[in-house]
Scaffold this motif. Structure first.
Motif, short mmCIF file in Angstrom:
data_model
loop_
_atom_site.label_atom_id
_atom_site.label_comp_id
_atom_site.label_asym_id
_atom_site.label_seq_id
_atom_site.Cartn_x
_atom_site.Cartn_y
_atom_site.Cartn_z
N VAL A 195 8.11 -1.36 -4.37
CA VAL A 195 9.33 -1.31 -3.57
C VAL A 195 10.36 -2.23 -4.22
N VAL A 196 11.51 -1.67 -4.56
CA VAL A 196 12.65 -2.46 -5.05
C VAL A 196 13.79 -2.19 -4.09
N SER A 197 14.19 -3.23 -3.38
CA SER A 197 15.07 -3.05 -2.22
C SER A 197 16.33 -3.88 -2.32
N ALA A 198 17.40 -3.38 -1.69
CA ALA A 198 18.65 -4.13 -1.55
C ALA A 198 18.55 -5.18 -0.46
N SER A 199 17.47 -5.16 0.31
CA SER A 199 17.22 -6.13 1.38
C SER A 199 18.40 -6.22 2.34
N PRO B 288 0.84 -1.21 0.00
CA PRO B 288 0.00 0.00 0.00
C PRO B 288 0.87 1.25 0.00
N GLY B 289 0.50 2.23 -0.80
CA GLY B 289 1.28 3.46 -0.87
C GLY B 289 0.95 4.42 0.26
N ARG B 290 1.83 5.38 0.45
CA ARG B 290 1.57 6.44 1.44
C ARG B 290 0.51 7.40 0.92
N MET B 291 0.73 7.86 -0.32
CA MET B 291 -0.20 8.79 -0.96
C MET B 291 -0.93 8.12 -2.12
N ALA B 292 -0.22 7.27 -2.86
CA ALA B 292 -0.82 6.55 -3.98
C ALA B 292 -1.52 5.28 -3.48
N ALA C 10 15.15 4.43 -7.59
CA ALA C 10 14.01 5.22 -7.14
C ALA C 10 14.11 6.67 -7.60
N LEU C 11 15.33 7.23 -7.61
CA LEU C 11 15.51 8.61 -8.07
C LEU C 11 15.13 8.78 -9.54
N ALA C 12 15.33 7.72 -10.30
CA ALA C 12 15.02 7.79 -11.73
C ALA C 12 13.56 7.51 -12.04
N ALA C 13 12.77 7.20 -11.01
CA ALA C 13 11.37 6.83 -11.22
C ALA C 13 10.55 8.01 -11.74
N ALA D 186 -1.69 9.00 -8.71
CA ALA D 186 -2.72 8.48 -7.81
C ALA D 186 -2.61 6.97 -7.64
N MET D 187 -2.02 6.29 -8.63
CA MET D 187 -1.99 4.82 -8.62
C MET D 187 -0.68 4.26 -8.06
N TRP D 188 0.46 4.92 -8.36
CA TRP D 188 1.75 4.33 -8.03
C TRP D 188 2.72 5.35 -7.41
N GLU D 189 3.48 4.87 -6.44
CA GLU D 189 4.65 5.57 -5.94
C GLU D 189 5.77 4.53 -5.83
N PHE D 190 7.02 4.98 -5.63
CA PHE D 190 8.16 4.07 -5.73
C PHE D 190 9.13 4.31 -4.58
N HIS D 191 9.62 3.20 -4.01
CA HIS D 191 10.52 3.30 -2.86
C HIS D 191 11.69 2.31 -2.99
N PRO D 192 12.90 2.72 -2.51
CA PRO D 192 14.06 1.83 -2.57
C PRO D 192 14.24 0.99 -1.31
N SER D 193 13.26 1.00 -0.45
CA SER D 193 13.29 0.16 0.75
C SER D 193 11.86 0.03 1.28
#
Length: 346
Positions: free
Chosen positions: A73-77, A64-68, A90-93, A98-105
């Motif tokens: 999430v694509v993570s180094a785990s 679930p997104g914070r705002m979207a 994530a910076l290049a996203a 409204a549908m999608w947001e992107f996070h590196p962790s």
């Protein structure tokens, strides 16, 4: 969901990241349709190979997104070698919509207490997870012993995987890396356990004590038995500077030293002045940080970490060229795990 795959054929991270976002733009209508249809298998078949093409050890999930509505999430785990890659992805996203947001962790989930997943065929929910917490005096960490009623019935690896998942839900993956020290997934309930939902407030109290920049002073001996002194940021953690994976070592010989080869008099003043000018320039750039310095045998080494996209080495070389007590040396290398300052990492 987490998928692993074969090694990417692309040797250029920038190229791989650009290719991913080109693919995402083209595949977006299908992805949205699979989300609307609540078809996780189809999403896995689409997104899994695309993430694998970035790097085989990256992991991913849709949350679930914070705002979207959704977050990819694509993570180094937890892999420090891969953390800069995930953050550059994530910076290049594209901008969130409204549908999608992107996070590196993985992000902390405000509804963590209501989450339930299947773990080893058993129902695992945070509402029944308890933790015993220990904060070693003066340290920036919280040691966690976790227990859940299903833990006696599952194996060690499953207990630990469930515990790490719960910590990420409660704090967020990066906050776990910053503040959580030893983690134990216990088979029996600790005597002093409390509901896990209280962990974020304990971590916040610990973090408050380290809100201002601090430095630790250390002493030791070289491999030949000589005395050395060092100073390092405290806490010192790569997770605080995820894009700073370029190591710049500045070696300054100095002339005035005591019997142990440590700087004194005018040389000590010159070193302090050099450090002040260096940190001032780095602060202006905003894309590099002095992490530690070490003095021994009439030489001081300063360890700087920088974003390689910011062209910091020429600036450091310019300052080093002004050193008057011998020939300064500047060495530059890729070091995403900060191995050059491993003894000082918190």
């Amino acid at each position: 969901m987490r998928l692993f795959g074969r090694k990417s054929e692309s040797a250029d991270p920038t190229e791989a990241i650009a290719a991913f976002w080109t693919w995402w733009d083209q595949a977006r209508p299908q992805i949205d349709a699979h989300v609307e249809a609540e078809d996780p298998e189809a999403l896995a078949e689409m997104i899994g190979p695309a993430v694998t093409a970035l790097h085989p050890s990256l992991v991913w999930e849709i949350a679930p997104g914070r705002m979207a509505v959704n977050a990819l999430v694509v993570s180094a785990s937890g892999d420090p070698e891969l953390r800069p890659f995930a953050h550059r992805w994530a910076l290049a996203a594209p901008p969130a919509d409204a549908m999608w947001e992107f996070h590196p962790s993985r992000q902390a989930n405000p509804q963590a207490a209501d989450l339930t997943v299947d773990v080893g065929g058993r129902e695992f929910g945070l509402d029944r997870l308890v933790v015993a917490l220990r904060v070693p005096p003066g340290t920036p960490r919280v040691d966690v012993t976790a227990f859940h009623p299903i833990f006696p019935d599952v194996d060690d690896d499953t207990r630990m995987e469930a515990t790490l998942l719960a910590l990420d839900w409660l704090l967020g993956e990066d906050e776990v890396a910053r503040w959580v020290g030893e983690i134990v997934a216990a088979e029996f309930e600790p005597i002093d356990a409390l509901p896990a939902i209280h962990l974020p407030s304990v971590v916040a109290d610990v973090a408050e004590g380290f809100a201002e920049e601090q430095w630790a002073l250390l002493e030791g001996h070289t491999a030949t038995g000589g005395r050395l002194t060092a100073a390092a940021r405290y806490p010192l953690r790569p997770v605080d500077f995820p894009l700073f994976d370029q190591h710049i070592a500045v070696t300054l010989p100095y002339q005035e030293a005591d019997g142990d080869g440590l700087p004194t008099g005018a040389s000590l003043d010159a070193l302090r002045d050099f450090e002040e000018r260096l940190t001032g320039r780095l602060a202006t750039l905003g894309s590099a940080v002095l992490t530690a310095h070490l003095s021994a045998d009439r030489s001081r080494v300063l360890h700087v970490y920088a974003d390689p996209a910011a062209a910091v080495p020429p600036v450091v070389e310019e300052i080093a060229a002004e050193w008057k007590e011998g020939r300064a040396r500047v060495d530059v290398a890729e070091d995403p795990s900060w191995s050059a300052v491993a003894p000082f990492l918190t």
